[in-house]
Scaffold this motif. Structure first.
Motif, mmCIF file in Angstrom:
data_model
loop_
_atom_site.group_PDB
_atom_site.id
_atom_site.type_symbol
_atom_site.label_atom_id
_atom_site.label_comp_id
_atom_site.label_asym_id
_atom_site.label_seq_id
_atom_site.Cartn_x
_atom_site.Cartn_y
_atom_site.Cartn_z
ATOM 1 N N PRO A 6 44.426 -0.539 13.124
ATOM 2 C CA PRO A 6 45.089 -0.812 11.716
ATOM 3 C C PRO A 6 44.306 -0.017 10.643
ATOM 4 O O PRO A 6 43.243 -0.177 10.474
ATOM 5 N N ALA A 7 45.274 0.407 9.649
ATOM 6 C CA ALA A 7 44.646 1.282 8.601
ATOM 7 C C ALA A 7 45.008 0.613 7.320
ATOM 8 O O ALA A 7 46.060 0.242 7.016
ATOM 9 N N HIS A 8 44.062 1.044 6.261
ATOM 10 C CA HIS A 8 44.355 1.026 4.906
ATOM 11 C C HIS A 8 44.685 2.134 4.180
ATOM 12 O O HIS A 8 45.447 2.295 3.286
ATOM 13 N N ARG A 9 44.374 3.154 4.852
ATOM 14 C CA ARG A 9 44.667 4.554 4.250
ATOM 15 C C ARG A 9 45.331 5.323 5.438
ATOM 16 O O ARG A 9 44.865 5.174 6.612
ATOM 17 N N ALA A 10 46.581 5.959 5.154
ATOM 18 C CA ALA A 10 47.256 6.733 6.252
ATOM 19 C C ALA A 10 47.486 8.112 5.657
ATOM 20 O O ALA A 10 47.879 8.324 4.443
ATOM 21 N N LEU A 11 47.910 8.989 6.575
ATOM 22 C CA LEU A 11 48.136 10.232 6.146
ATOM 23 C C LEU A 11 49.551 10.303 5.476
ATOM 24 O O LEU A 11 50.541 9.868 5.981
ATOM 25 N N ARG A 17 45.203 14.109 11.242
ATOM 26 C CA ARG A 17 45.768 12.927 11.538
ATOM 27 C C ARG A 17 44.224 12.194 11.850
ATOM 28 O O ARG A 17 44.257 10.718 11.491
ATOM 29 N N ALA A 18 43.385 12.524 12.219
ATOM 30 C CA ALA A 18 41.980 11.844 12.535
ATOM 31 C C ALA A 18 41.157 11.329 11.077
ATOM 32 O O ALA A 18 40.836 10.092 10.887
ATOM 33 N N LEU A 19 41.236 12.469 10.367
ATOM 34 C CA LEU A 19 40.809 12.163 8.965
ATOM 35 C C LEU A 19 41.599 11.708 8.004
ATOM 36 O O LEU A 19 41.090 11.200 6.853
ATOM 37 N N GLY A 20 42.908 11.794 8.071
ATOM 38 C CA GLY A 20 43.860 11.363 7.051
ATOM 39 C C GLY A 20 44.189 9.801 7.406
ATOM 40 O O GLY A 20 44.866 9.078 6.478
#
Length: 754
Positions: A24-29, A66-69
């Protein structure tokens, strides 16, 4: 998604790589970020001279994005030599770091790659892309001169009594040189101190204005425990803190693996839980790239290990009493942390008695095998040690922790009251009490490991515990302990904390299988893996030869003779050659056996420092006289010998790691207890990785040509050897059958086609 090298779009990835299961992410590419990354890559293509678009590099940019974004994203990316790894992760990392106002933290395994990034790759990238942001090479305290220590050394010139400390006799021995200076050392320190004071030298011990040998260097720097930090009167002039202040404004921070793991040993100590953020930026604010990532698990294990030289510590404890007494007097306190100066002195005696008792107990139960000589080791099977040793360690730990509590309070008060101390106390006490703190902390760590019972769950990895003699001229006992796996530490402190993580190297998998490296790294389940091919035409550029060698690689004398005979018969002495050994003794024996023209141009790794060795080799090859280097594993990993500098690479034996390492041996026993095969799970994959690193020394550029020669028939005569051979790059292969024993093969000269 893939970066299309024609239309510059981030496209959906084909089935070659499974899409990661993102947490679960707050920041997505976003689409905006995708376009920014494509624009950055486009700028590189337009503005970097002779830039070559590579499909594998485009795939790597997409995976790194994808990994860093995505918040908490992770990728383990194997990219062969020539892929352009650094430009790939800079394209994704610097673009996203700029957009999100984060720091791109790049950790490498070697100084050479750090210097390449800061001196060449990052400046070239920023110039081509116009992405603003400075890059800083961050190093630990030991890489910088300590102005306080240098001033003390320079003012005494080796005379312990010449420094007016203005305090008491207990401080005298801590004021300057811990040993009599060698010839010329005092004068050299005075010149260095003058350069530092005049600011004509920045205090970087890796780039000194005068030669500094290995014996002098530790005296010029300081440690974390001995550093007074902001309370030091030399704080504003301190090279280390000057470099630290530069981190605040840096967009890119380049560090080595050791400094990253050292920072992650520090618990936050504030309301927010977590680790690190003391020496480096907090990982929550960083996009992290681990280059040469195959080295990280070993570095992480080493950072968690601890040792204590019992005999030396027992002697040192007596010296602590004077500094502790002086600290109480300087602070004007009768009691600190519930203990008086008399109590603290008594604690040192109790520590000494407890360690003597532990040492006597060990010696009464372990008699070193005379055949093992000075390097005899006792290792507890599955990490277990006798109950008497555990009890002795637990008792010593109790005494150490009592004094440690007092010393922690003393350090804090000395820092808070620094301005009230007289000159002598201010110069000596923070350093000496800090050193006591470090020594107590290290002792407490290893004693804590030693006092633990066996894990309650048999599936939990054990702690390796062992004791050994200190060395050939030191029969004192050294007790050590280490976790056998860093997976939990890396998962908790790296992957769970960082905003995004990319781990990359030319050698991460075992022939495309990432099982071992993912387990060693403690990588989360959503980690994306990808093995990207090198752009090299391996079959067209190089040949892999396995000649007939009658002697087994384990037969030291016969194998050494066959290696020497083969080298004199087959190597072109006018070319650049690299010959790698897994035994110093065998290397030296081959060196003795060589004769003729080859002998005259052969150089051993042990004859001179690595930098001097490589420079001498390059000069000889470029002059046309030829040069053959003989080296160990260290020369086979991370050495860049381009073009004619390495036309033939010889691996004399498969690089199996010796089974004597206590940590790896304990881990192997634990795997066996689980019904698993350590040889298949650990030894063979590790050998594949190391051997792939070795053969990677041959081709460093798309124009290079040459051959790899393996003088160990196990690679074709055994099942595991064929597994190793199949995992190597697809060089054209020439495997000699037994029937051609003694046949002569024409040497391959410089740049000759395979």
């Amino acid at each position: 998604m893939t970066l299309n090298s024609t239309s510059y779009h981030l496209e959906e990835e084909a089935a070659a790589s499974a899409a990661p299961e993102l947490r679960p992410a707050h920041r997505a590419l976003t689409e905006v970020e995708r376009k920014g990354i494509v624009d950055t890559y486009d700028a590189l293509r337009r503005n970097v001279p002779n830039f070559r678009s590579r499909r594998a590099q485009a795939h790597m940019i997409a995976a790194a994005s994808r990994a860093l974004g995505n918040d908490g994203g992770a990728a383990v990316l194997e990219a062969g030599t020539g892929t352009g790894k650094s430009l790939a992760y800079l394209t994704a990392g610097m673009t996203l770091a700029t957009m999100h106002e984060k720091t791109l933290l790049i950790a490498t395994g070697t100084v050479g790659l750090q210097e390449q990034l800061t001196a060449r790759d990052i400046p070239m990238f920023t110039e081509a892309t116009r992405i603003e942001g400075s890059a800083v090479l961050a190093k630990g305290r030991s890489r910088y001169a300590c102005p306080r220590n240098m001033a003390a050394l320079a003012s005494t010139s080796g005379d312990q009594g010449s420094l007016a400390l203005g305090a008491d006799d207990d401080l005298a021995e801590g004021g300057a040189w811990p040993r009599p200076p060698r010839k010329g050392e005092a004068e050299r320190v005075q010149k260095l101190a003058a350069r530092l004071q005049s600011r004509s030298w920045d205090g970087d011990l890796d780039n000194p204005p005068l030669k500094i040998d290995d014996q002098l260097r530790p005296l010029l720097s300081t440690t974390a425990g001995a550093c007074a930090g902001r309370r030091c009167e030399q704080y504003m002039a301190c090279p280390f803190f000057h470099a630290r202040r530069a981190l605040d404004d840096a967009r890119v921070v380049v560090v080595n693996h050791a400094l990253l793991m050292a920072d992650l040993q520090f618990p936050r100590g504030d309301e927010a839980s977590g680790f690190g953020g003391v020496l480096l930026p907090k990982l929550e604010d960083c996009l992290v790239v681990i280059d040469e990532g195959h080295q990280l698990p070993h570095t992480a294990i080493s950072a968690s290990a601890a040792s204590c030289h019992l005999t030396s510590t027992i002697r040192r404890v007596v010296r602590w009493q004077g500094f502790l007494n002086s600290a109480y007097r300087a602070l004007g306190k009768d009691e600190i942390a519930g203990a008086s100066a008399r109590d603290a002195a008594q604690m040192t005696i109790q520590i000494s008695d407890a360690l003597r008792s532990l040492e006597a107990t060990i010696r009464s139960m372990w008699v070193p095998n005379p055949a093992d000589g000075a390097y005899a080791v006792y290792r507890g099977r599955m990490g277990e040690v006798p109950a008497e040793w555990r009890d002795g360690a637990a008792h010593a730990l109790c005494e150490v922790e009592r004094l440690l509590k007092v010393v922690v309070s003393l350090r804090r008060r000395l820092s808070e009251k620094a301005e009230d101390l007289d000159a002598g106390a201010r110069q000596v006490l923070p350093r000496e009490v800090g050193l006591i703190f470090e020594q107590l902390t290290e002792a407490a760590s290893v004693l804590r490991w030693w006092s633990l019972p066996a894990p309650s769950k048999p599936t939990a990895p054990p702690v390796a515990r062992w004791v050994q003699l200190a060395g050939p001229r030191d029969t004192g006992l050294v007790i050590s302990a280490s976790p056998v796996s860093a997976a939990d530490v890396l998962r908790e402190r790296l992957f769970d904390q960082a905003a995004g993580v990319v781990v990359t190297s030319a050698t991460l998998s075992a022939g495309g299988d990432f099982t071992k490296v993912l387990r060693d790294l403690g990588a989360p389940r959503h980690t994306e893996t990808m093995s990207l091919p090198s752009p090299f035409d391996y079959e067209g550029q190089a040949v892999l030869q396995v000649p007939w060698i009658a002697a087994s690689a384990t037969d030291q004398e016969r194998h050494a003779r066959e290696i020497a005979d083969w080298m004199m018969r087959e190597l072109d002495h006018t070319a650049g050659n690299l010959v790698l050994f897994n035994s110093k003794a065998k290397l030296n024996r081959v060196m003795e056996l060589l004769e003729g023209p080859l002998k005259a141009v052969t150089r051993s790794q042990y004859e001179m420092p690595k930098s001097e060795l490589l420079a001498t080799h390059a000069a000889a090859v470029q002059a046309g006289t030829g040069s053959t280097l003989l080296g160990s594993w260290g020369l086979g990993e991370g050495t860049d010998l381009r073009g004619d500098l390495c036309s033939t690479l010889v691996v004399t034996a498969l690089p199996f790691r010796p089974p004597t390492d206590p940590v790896e041996a304990t881990y192997a026993e634990w795997l066996e207890a689980q019904g698993r095969r350590p040889f298949d799970e650990v030894t063979v994959p590790g050998t594949i990785r190391v051997l792939t690193q070795f053969v990677g020394r041959l081709l460093r550029h798309e124009d290079d040509r040459g051959r790899v020669v393996i003088l160990d028939r196990r690679i074709v005569d055994t099942r595991y050897g064929r597994r190793i051979l199949d995992a190597l790059p697809p060089f054209r292969r020439e495997i000699a059958p037994k029937a051609v024993a003694g046949a002569r093969r024409k040497p391959v000269g410089p740049r000759a086609p395979p």
